[in-house]
Scaffold this motif. Sequence first.
Motif, PDB file in Angstrom:
ATOM      1  N   THR A   2     -20.664 -17.975  19.977  1.00 14.34           N
ATOM      2  CA  THR A   2     -19.837 -17.585  18.849  1.00 14.34           C
ATOM      3  C   THR A   2     -18.738 -18.616  18.656  1.00 14.34           C
ATOM      4  N   VAL A   3     -18.730 -19.249  17.483  1.00 12.33           N
ATOM      5  CA  VAL A   3     -17.741 -20.279  17.186  1.00 12.33           C
ATOM      6  C   VAL A   3     -16.558 -19.634  16.487  1.00 12.33           C
ATOM      7  N   LEU A   4     -15.363 -19.968  16.966  1.00 17.01           N
ATOM      8  CA  LEU A   4     -14.131 -19.462  16.372  1.00 17.01           C
ATOM      9  C   LEU A   4     -13.410 -20.612  15.682  1.00 17.01           C
ATOM     10  N   TRP A  91     -17.100 -10.752  22.698  1.00 17.86           N
ATOM     11  CA  TRP A  91     -18.320 -10.046  22.269  1.00 17.86           C
ATOM     12  C   TRP A  91     -19.509 -10.534  23.092  1.00 17.86           C
ATOM     13  N   ASN A  92     -19.535 -11.826  23.356  1.00 25.46           N
ATOM     14  CA  ASN A  92     -20.538 -12.382  24.263  1.00 25.46           C
ATOM     15  C   ASN A  92     -19.836 -13.377  25.187  1.00 25.46           C
ATOM     16  N   ASP A  93     -20.540 -14.362  25.720  1.00 26.06           N
ATOM     17  CA  ASP A  93     -19.868 -15.307  26.614  1.00 26.06           C
ATOM     18  C   ASP A  93     -18.571 -15.777  25.952  1.00 26.06           C
ATOM     19  N   PRO A  94     -17.466 -15.719  26.677  1.00 24.15           N
ATOM     20  CA  PRO A  94     -16.177 -15.984  26.024  1.00 24.15           C
ATOM     21  C   PRO A  94     -16.072 -17.387  25.437  1.00 24.15           C
ATOM     22  N   THR A  95     -15.564 -17.447  24.227  1.00 24.02           N
ATOM     23  CA  THR A  95     -15.262 -18.717  23.577  1.00 24.02           C
ATOM     24  C   THR A  95     -13.862 -18.627  22.974  1.00 24.02           C
ATOM     25  N   PHE A  96     -13.249 -19.798  22.821  1.00 22.62           N
ATOM     26  CA  PHE A  96     -11.916 -19.906  22.279  1.00 22.62           C
ATOM     27  C   PHE A  96     -11.949 -20.692  20.977  1.00 22.62           C
TER      28      PHE A  96
END
Lengths: 105, 120
Positions: A2-4, A91-96
Amino acid sequence: DTVLTQSPALAVSPGERVTISCRASESVSTLMHWYQQKPGQQPTLLIYLASNLESGVPARFSGSGSGTDFTLTIDPVEADDTATYYCQQSWNDPTFGAGTKLELK
Amino acid sequence: EVQLVETGGGLVQPGRSLKLSCVASGFTFSSYWMYWIRQAPGKGLEWVSSINTDGGSTYYPDSVKGRFTISRDNAENTVYLQMNSLRSEDTATYYCAKDRPTEGIVFAYWGQGTLVTVSS
């Protein structure tokens, strides 16, 4: 992953209201969190689960949003708020997000 | 008071190995998942690894999978990060972090970080 996406920088005057946005590439429900990082320091948690204020954090900070669009608001901004602000999803593997650098005029 | 203290950083040549440690105090260590997060100089934050309470389950992003290994010693209140085949892009400050399980993976507590520099 998931890209933020965050805007890279903002400049505001003390006493103003500032909103920092974070957009997710897919829905993360309300599993979004916000951190503040001052130069040379580790990040600190400000807001968890989109809108919950971490204990000890001034009420000038607030968070909102769900799904893909989230906002961190600081009102009013103080000189000590100069920092970089990161969103993070769980929501899934943590991303920042890449961070938004807040500067005061 | 929760405290996380990382050690083990330093200058290492590309292709070599390094092991980081994080000693925890102020909470029941064996009851919590633990995490490593890194930050390259002047860059953003990147989750590096996670480990469950008994060490039986570990997780990594593709960028370090197969090269990094997280482990823990609950008797010593310590979590480790073994880093092999280091690359220049692994240069970063490495933070140890603890979550709050009732709220998912929220990094509520961070150590002060330890700097790893990969360079010849």
